[in-house]
Design a protein around this motif. Structure first.
Motif, PDB file in Angstrom:
ATOM      1  N   LEU A   1       0.951  -1.176   0.134  1.00 26.96           N
ATOM      2  CA  LEU A   1      -0.038   0.029  -0.067  1.00 26.96           C
ATOM      3  C   LEU A   1       0.749   1.313  -0.070  1.00 26.96           C
ATOM      4  O   LEU A   1       0.542   2.263  -0.722  1.00 26.96           O
ATOM      5  N   PRO A   2       1.850   1.436   0.932  1.00 25.20           N
ATOM      6  CA  PRO A   2       2.730   2.585   0.812  1.00 25.20           C
ATOM      7  C   PRO A   2       3.132   2.824  -0.560  1.00 25.20           C
ATOM      8  O   PRO A   2       3.350   4.059  -1.088  1.00 25.20           O
ATOM      9  N   THR A   3       3.671   1.990  -1.411  1.00 25.34           N
ATOM     10  CA  THR A   3       4.157   2.068  -2.728  1.00 25.34           C
ATOM     11  C   THR A   3       3.192   2.492  -3.686  1.00 25.34           C
ATOM     12  O   THR A   3       3.319   3.421  -4.406  1.00 25.34           O
ATOM     13  N   LEU A   4       2.130   1.752  -3.344  1.00 26.25           N
ATOM     14  CA  LEU A   4       0.850   2.056  -4.413  1.00 26.25           C
ATOM     15  C   LEU A   4       0.380   3.580  -3.902  1.00 26.25           C
ATOM     16  O   LEU A   4       0.248   4.388  -4.878  1.00 26.25           O
ATOM     17  N   LEU A   5       0.733   4.059  -3.119  1.00 28.60           N
ATOM     18  CA  LEU A   5       0.112   5.417  -2.478  1.00 28.60           C
ATOM     19  C   LEU A   5       1.230   6.554  -2.513  1.00 28.60           C
ATOM     20  O   LEU A   5       1.181   7.676  -2.321  1.00 28.60           O
ATOM     21  N   GLY A   6       2.442   5.923  -3.007  1.00 24.18           N
ATOM     22  CA  GLY A   6       3.605   6.996  -3.005  1.00 24.18           C
ATOM     23  C   GLY A   6       4.130   7.551  -1.872  1.00 24.18           C
ATOM     24  O   GLY A   6       4.778   8.509  -1.750  1.00 24.18           O
ATOM     25  N   LEU A   7       4.076   6.469  -0.691  1.00 22.74           N
ATOM     26  CA  LEU A   7       4.430   6.987   0.444  1.00 22.74           C
ATOM     27  C   LEU A   7       5.797   6.432   0.696  1.00 22.74           C
ATOM     28  O   LEU A   7       6.342   5.236   0.360  1.00 22.74           O
ATOM     29  N   ASN A   8       6.682   6.917   1.568  1.00 21.26           N
ATOM     30  CA  ASN A   8       8.022   6.288   2.224  1.00 21.26           C
ATOM     31  C   ASN A   8       7.751   5.961   3.403  1.00 21.26           C
ATOM     32  O   ASN A   8       7.869   6.579   4.530  1.00 21.26           O
ATOM     33  N   VAL A   9       7.307   4.722   3.525  1.00 19.71           N
ATOM     34  CA  VAL A   9       7.096   4.155   4.866  1.00 19.71           C
ATOM     35  C   VAL A   9       7.969   2.897   5.073  1.00 19.71           C
ATOM     36  O   VAL A   9       8.170   1.762   4.408  1.00 19.71           O
ATOM     37  N   GLU A  10       8.568   2.642   6.346  1.00 19.21           N
ATOM     38  CA  GLU A  10       9.351   1.684   6.492  1.00 19.21           C
ATOM     39  C   GLU A  10       8.606   0.403   6.849  1.00 19.21           C
ATOM     40  O   GLU A  10       7.448   0.332   7.315  1.00 19.21           O
ATOM     41  N   ARG A  11       9.181  -0.659   5.968  1.00 14.06           N
ATOM     42  CA  ARG A  11       8.630  -1.919   6.008  1.00 14.06           C
ATOM     43  C   ARG A  11       8.409  -2.389   7.535  1.00 14.06           C
ATOM     44  O   ARG A  11       9.204  -2.565   8.395  1.00 14.06           O
TER      45      ARG A  11
END
Length: 565
Positions: free
Chosen positions: A145-155
């Protein structure tokens, strides 16, 4: 024979001709349409560069062709394995971590195959796997979801942490990226659901139906790339070198190797369980040529080869394997043809891959993992046994809350606990007859009459071993205690297929206890190995009989030489 699975069997090549080659080339080309974008997407899921996924799709099918047994299994990057690798690589050097996991998992699989230990993975039960894979599908979707939404979130490896991290960054959604990703997910889900049936109604049949149906997602990814080129701020994949993979060698760090063993074991279990299930499901009615030991060796060799050629741990994909089967593949050569197409893409089309938006690959992963949630199978298990339904729920919650490695461990644990609990409570029932002694069944059945004293006939409905022997003894003595006038106990042993030392000791002890009460013990319908285990009992105080009827005749109940079924 131990080690026999390590010897390649290539006799099938003697009968390989041009007609089969044409079928395999067609099936391989169709396979590559799905394999190329999936390999890149699953590498992204694993936290690795996209070319790592393409490298992982090159050599494993060749090794599987040599050692494997299924004509349809497609080896390469898969979602579940990628999720486990992603969980492990987040804390160190991704390339080395992925390499070591692939080598360790490969060695474990080769050992399993060489020693014929494939049956050990059966301790992860079907309900446990259903709960685990359903939760893993949700974790995979959340990880993308973060990649889908363009977010830089730690896995994150568990749902609470992933959800918290996603909520914390929700205000930073990249609108263009989210729109492209969201539309791509929606279109892919609609195609997965309706494309194949619609093409069938249009008159397209195998192999052309699947060829077209599986081409559509690739077209969607290409369309997303075209939209991304005109939208600034949409992140695309890293550049892929137009070259063959180089030989990679793992670092010699024993502490790291030991720390990654749990992840490697989880990968080995998942790879073997899913691959054998895929092979069996696509084998049709004739599964005689399938050899699980050789499957394990082929999978293991493929993982080791992937590690040393720039890839990462691989498994068998159900969707791609089904595509190979429906495309009319004649042999394992079809998957090798698919690998050759991937190689051609690497050598000649690599510069174009940089235009693929990461959000579109995330959408491809999300749309693909819905197949891991098998609601119909979960419903069937719940209808069959509520306790096994609880096992599904426990594994589902454990995997979501604790992550895939601990979730799989919980699944194995509850499976073993359920087996031990089930096995430790053997059914001990009094039996009678409703047809004058021709058959003997439980007195709880309608119309089955209890036999008159002084005889008591009891059936044990499970093999006897250390965990259930004491319970069986208690149940037998409890039934004996209800009757003051019996002088003969007949044990129907037809359902006791095996007996260990504890079970034999219990029966010897039971014989002594009954003898002190003036009750003769007679065994009926024993299997030969069980009877041999009881030969040490004094035959002057017990009897062995072929049927319940003969035992009762010996007890002078007047059943003659009747037979039971």
């Amino acid at each position: 024979m131990i080690g026999g699975a390590l010897v390649p069997r290539l006799g099938w090549l003697k009968h390989y001709g041009g007609h089969k080659a044409v079928k395999d080339v067609i099936a391989g080309l169709i396979l590559a349409i799905l394999l190329v974008p999936q390999a890149m997407a699953y590498a992204q899921l694993a936290g690795l560069p996209p070319q790592t996924g393409l490298f992982a799709a090159l050599v494993p099918p060749v090794l599987y062709m040599v050692f494997g047994t299924s004509n349809y299994v497609s080896m390469g990057p898969v979602a579940l394995v990628s999720l486990i690798v992603a969980d492990a690589v987040s804390g160190g050097d991704p390339a080395q971590t992925a390499l070591i996991i692939a080598v360790e998992a490969g060695i474990l699989l080769v050992v399993i195959g060489a020693l014929g230990l494939g049956r050990l993975v059966n301790f992860v039960s079907e309900p446990a796997l259903l709960g685990f894979t359903a939760a893993a599908a949700i974790l995979i979707a959340f990880s993308q979801l973060p990649t889908l939404l363009g977010l830089n979130v730690e896995r994150a490896g568990d749902l609470p942490t992933a959800f918290s991290a996603l909520v914390g960054e929700i205000a930073n959604i990249q609108t263009r990226t989210a729109v492209i990703g969201g539309v791509t997910v929606l279109v892919l889900l609609l195609l997965n659901r309706f494309a194949a049936p619609a093409l069938w109604k249009m008159g397209l049949h195998p192999p052309y139906r699947q060829a077209v149906a599986k081409s559509l997602p690739l077209l969607v990814i290409v369309a997303a790339a075209l939209f991304a080129t005109g939208a600034s701020g949409v992140e695309t994949v890293e550049p892929v070198d137009a070259a063959l993979p180089s030989v990679t060698v793992p670092t010699i760090d024993m502490a790291l190797w030991i720390s990654l063993l749990p992840s490697s074991a989880a990968v080995a279990i998942i790879v073997f369980v899913t691959a054998t299930a895929v092979a069996k499901s696509l084998a049709g009615t004739d599964r005689s040529h399938l050899d699980t030991s050789r499957e394990a060796v082929g999978l293991g060799m493929g993982n080791i080869a992937a590690a040393f050629t720039g890839g990462y741990a691989v498994g068998a994909s159900l969707s791609r394997s089904a595509l190979v089967e429906e495309s009319g593949a004649a042999s394992r050569v079809a998957s090798v043809v698919g690998s050759l197409v991937v190689l051609a893409v690497l050598l000649f089309l690599a510069p174009l891959l940089v235009y693929l938006p990461k959000t579109a690959l995330a959408a491809l992963v999300i749309s693909a993992v819905f197949g891991l949630i098998k609601l119909a199978d979960i419903k069937n298990v719940w209808s069959h046994d509520r306790l096994e339904g609880v096992i599904i729920a426990v594994c589902f919650i454990a995997t979501l809350m604790l992550g895939v490695r601990l979730g799989l461990a919980v699944g194995a644990g509850v499976s073993i606990m359920h087996f031990l609990w089930f096995s430790s409570l053997p059914r001990v029932t009094r039996i009678g007859t409703d047809d004058g002694g021709k058959s003997f069944r439980s007195v709880s059945r309608k119309d089955v009459k209890m036999l008159d004293e002084p005889v008591l006939v009891v059936r044990i409905d499970r093999s006897l071993f250390f965990a259930n022997a004491a319970f069986a003894e208690e149940q037998i003595m409890e039934r004996v205690s209800r009757h003051d006038d019996i002088n003969c106990l007949v044990l129907d042993m037809r359902s006791v297929n095996a007996i260990d030392a504890s079970g034999a000791a219990m029966l010897r002890r039971l014989c002594t206890r009954l003898n002190l009460q003036g009750i003769n013990l007679h065994f009926a319908a024993l299997h030969a190995p069980v009877e041999q285990s009881l030969q040490s009992i004094d035959t002057s105080i017990i009897g062995f009989h072929r049927t319940v009827g003969q035992a009762m005749d010996h007890c002078s109940v007047g059943q003659g030489d009747s037979e039971e079924r």
